[in-house]
Structures are given as C-alpha cells and as structure tokens.
Design an enzyme around this catalytic site. Structure first.
Site, PDB file in Angstrom:
ATOM      1  N   GLU A  13       0.812  -1.219   0.000  1.00 24.15           N
ATOM      2  CA  GLU A  13       0.000   0.000   0.000  1.00 24.15           C
ATOM      3  C   GLU A  13       0.845   1.269   0.000  1.00 24.15           C
ATOM      4  O   GLU A  13       0.323   2.363  -0.173  1.00 24.15           O
ATOM      5  CB  GLU A  13      -0.983  -0.005   1.178  1.00 24.15           C
ATOM      6  CG  GLU A  13      -0.369  -0.374   2.515  1.00 24.15           C
ATOM      7  CD  GLU A  13       0.099   0.842   3.275  1.00 24.15           C
ATOM      8  OE1 GLU A  13      -0.513   1.902   3.146  1.00 24.15           O
ATOM      9  OE2 GLU A  13       1.093   0.720   3.999  1.00 24.15           O
ATOM     10  N   HIS A 308      -3.142  -3.117   3.464  1.00 24.08           N
ATOM     11  CA  HIS A 308      -2.450  -2.796   4.720  1.00 24.08           C
ATOM     12  C   HIS A 308      -2.040  -4.072   5.440  1.00 24.08           C
ATOM     13  O   HIS A 308      -0.909  -4.210   5.910  1.00 24.08           O
ATOM     14  CB  HIS A 308      -3.420  -2.011   5.616  1.00 24.08           C
ATOM     15  CG  HIS A 308      -2.905  -0.679   6.025  1.00 24.08           C
ATOM     16  ND1 HIS A 308      -3.169  -0.132   7.253  1.00 24.08           N
ATOM     17  CD2 HIS A 308      -2.143   0.231   5.376  1.00 24.08           C
ATOM     18  CE1 HIS A 308      -2.604   1.057   7.336  1.00 24.08           C
ATOM     19  NE2 HIS A 308      -1.979   1.302   6.212  1.00 24.08           N
TER      20      HIS A 308
END
Length: 338
Positions: A13, A308
């Site tokens: 990310e 994440h």
C-alpha cells in the site's frame, strides 16, 4: 553484528505502516534496517510530522542511531539500541495520529526492563487512524488474552485538522505470550451507537444516531458533548459486541457533509462486517499481526484482507522467523501462523 534489512517503502500500500512496523520490529529484534521510497504511494511522500515523531520516539526509547530523520525524507537508516522502560512524552505538532505513534513504540516496551508510560499529543480523531476508544475497548482486551498488559487513556480529544489531543498508555513487560484464537465472532449480544461533538450543534448528533437506529437495533444510544475548545469535531462510532469479540467502527464527520451521509458511511461499513461470519474487521486485523507473530501462534478470520494487512505481514516476515498462512473459504479468510 546483525544483518541490515533493506525495505522498499513503495511495497504494497506504500504508506506509513511499513515504517511503523519496521521500527517496532527493529527495536524488538535488534536488527537494523534501511527503508527507501518512504510513503511513495501517498500524495505527499516522505516523512510527515506524525511519522517523524514515531521515528524520534523509537530513537529515544532504544537509544538508536538514525540517518534521514527529517521532514520530507524518503530514506531512513535505523540502528536500534537497548529498549528502556520509563516515562516518555512526545508531541506531534499537528493533528497526526497519536495512536499510530503509540502503535510504533508500545510493542518494543513489551520487552523493556520495567513498566513504562507513554504520552503523545496530537490528533485523536483522525479519519485514517484508529481512535483511542478503539484501542482501549477493542484491541487491549485481546492483547490481554495474549498476555500483553497495557492501558490507554484519552486525556483530551483533538480532532482533525486542529489536533491538540492527548493520549497516554501505561504498559508492563510481557511475562509470557498466549495463543489467540478468533475463528468466529459468535452471535451478536448487543450494539451501541455513540456520537462525540465539540463545537458542533447537537442536532447533528441526533440525526447521526437516528440514521444508525434506522439500520440497527441499538442497545445504547449515547451523545457526548465535549468542551468547545477541543473542536470543532464530530465522530460517530458503532460498537458490535458478539459472543467472542467486541468490534468498533467509526467515521469522522467532515465539513459540508451532512449528518445523514456521515452516519450512512458507518452503516455501510458495519453491514459489510456483519455480512460475513469473520471475527475481525479490517482495522483490527492490521493490529493483531505483530502480537500474534511474537506469540508464535494463533489465528483470526477477516472478511476482506486489506493491502495494509498484507503489507504488514510481509514486513513482519522479514524480521521474525514466522510465516503466515491466508486461506479463503466462502468469503472468509483465515489468517494463521504456519
């Protein structure tokens, strides 16, 4: 001398989680690391005040040697020293998240030579970070099951973008780790809606609660008016207490966005959680990876593994001798240590 671990901040990310996890793990394991392309996936790459505060906090707690610790830096070298317990205070100087700074340093203090207290000033109600009530009511009871004892207290709210909040956590060294098993959440026991207001008309909270009550059967409906000088700000939360876990979801109000639209965002998120049998929501899954890895065993289920989460797992596997397994069945992903 321990080997230097090289990390690419653009991985996954491409945000600040790679740096925060690396700092935690470096302090715990004693392994130095370099990271390049810090926050390359963000509109403003490099270290912001929140990230720089986390670096400086980690440096102070373990006496590290650091290169590149300055605003805007996209490269950092971190050589950890020995983690020391104590009384620490850190100021972000903006509305950057207090809880994300705490998330960086607290895992290292689980291994300190004595109890510690860490106080951070900055933002407490930030749309891109878990609020203190999430840490206190959701994460810390689960950490206690693992054998980790810490207690977070919200001393003053600080809404984005003004900041000015204060959060403190007291933490004790871990004696031994236990295995966390969160395969299913079980039946829902009750749901609680809560709205925080500071310098915002009360009718905003009443409309937000009404929107929540229109979609869920709420056991409690609470509106808390905070002192005006802690705002302006507004946060809406919905807590889902199930047989095996309590989850908490939140959304931060925005200027020129109606109360109904703000609350509807929260309704959508909670409905997505309830649509599967997974025990853990997206935010909580991120928080459980490191303590579970330190325990060396455990599992949880999540409906939607976020980027994440996957990034965090990848960083943990670089520092610790563990491997995670992710198996998806009927829309639920079981995350466990092999």
């Amino acid at each position: 001398m321990k080997r230097m671990i090289a990390l690419d901040g653009a991985q996954g990310e491409g945000g600040g989680q790679i740096l925060r996890s690396a700092l935690s793990l470096s302090m715990i394991t004693g392994q130095p690391f370099t990271i390049t392309s810090i926050r390359a996936g963000r509109a403003k790459p490099g270290l912001l005040r929140q990230h720089l505060t986390a670096v400086k906090a980690a440096t102070e707690i373990c006496g590290a040697t650091v290169e590149g610790a300055e605003l805007g830096s996209q490269r950092l070298l971190f050589r950890p020293g020995t983690v020391r317990g104590g009384d620490y205070r850190f100021a972000i100087g903006s509305a950057g998240s207090c809880t994300l700074v705490l998330q960086t340093v607290l895992p290292a203090l689980w291994f300190a030579d004595g109890p510690s207290r860490v106080e951070v000033s900055g933002g407490t109600d930030n749309p891109s970070a878990p609020p203190a009530d999430f840490i206190r009511r959701v994460l810390e009871p689960l950490l206690a099951k693992i054998g980790i004892h810490q207690q977070t207290t919200l001393l003053r709210h600080g809404f984005y973008p003004a900041g000015g909040g204060v959060v403190a956590t007291e933490v004790s060294p871990v004696a031994s780790f236990n295995t966390l098993q969160l395969g299913e959440r079980g039946n829902i026991v009750q749901m609680r809606g809560e709205v925080l207001l500071a310098g915002v008309p009360r009718h905003v909270a009443e409309r937000e609660i009404a929107t929540l009550a229109g979609s869920f059967s709420l056991h409690e409906q609470n509106i808390h008016n905070l002192p005006r000088d802690q705002g302006p700000g507004n946060t809406v939360s919905l807590e889902v207490e199930s047989e095996n876990i309590t989850e908490r979801f939140f959304v931060v109000g925005e200027k020129r966005v109606s109360a109904e639209v703000v609350a509807a965002q929260l309704v959508k998120e909670v409905k997505r959680y309830l649509a599967s049998t997974a025990a853990v929501g997206e935010y909580l899954a991120d928080q459980l990876v490191l303590p579970m890895a330190l325990a060396g065993a455990g599992e949880f289920t999540v409906a939607h593994p976020s980027c994440h989460l996957l990034t965090n797992i990848a960083v943990v596997e670089r520092f610790l001798p563990v491997r995670f397994s992710l198996i998806e069945t009927d829309g639920v992903t079981r995350v466990s240590i092999e």
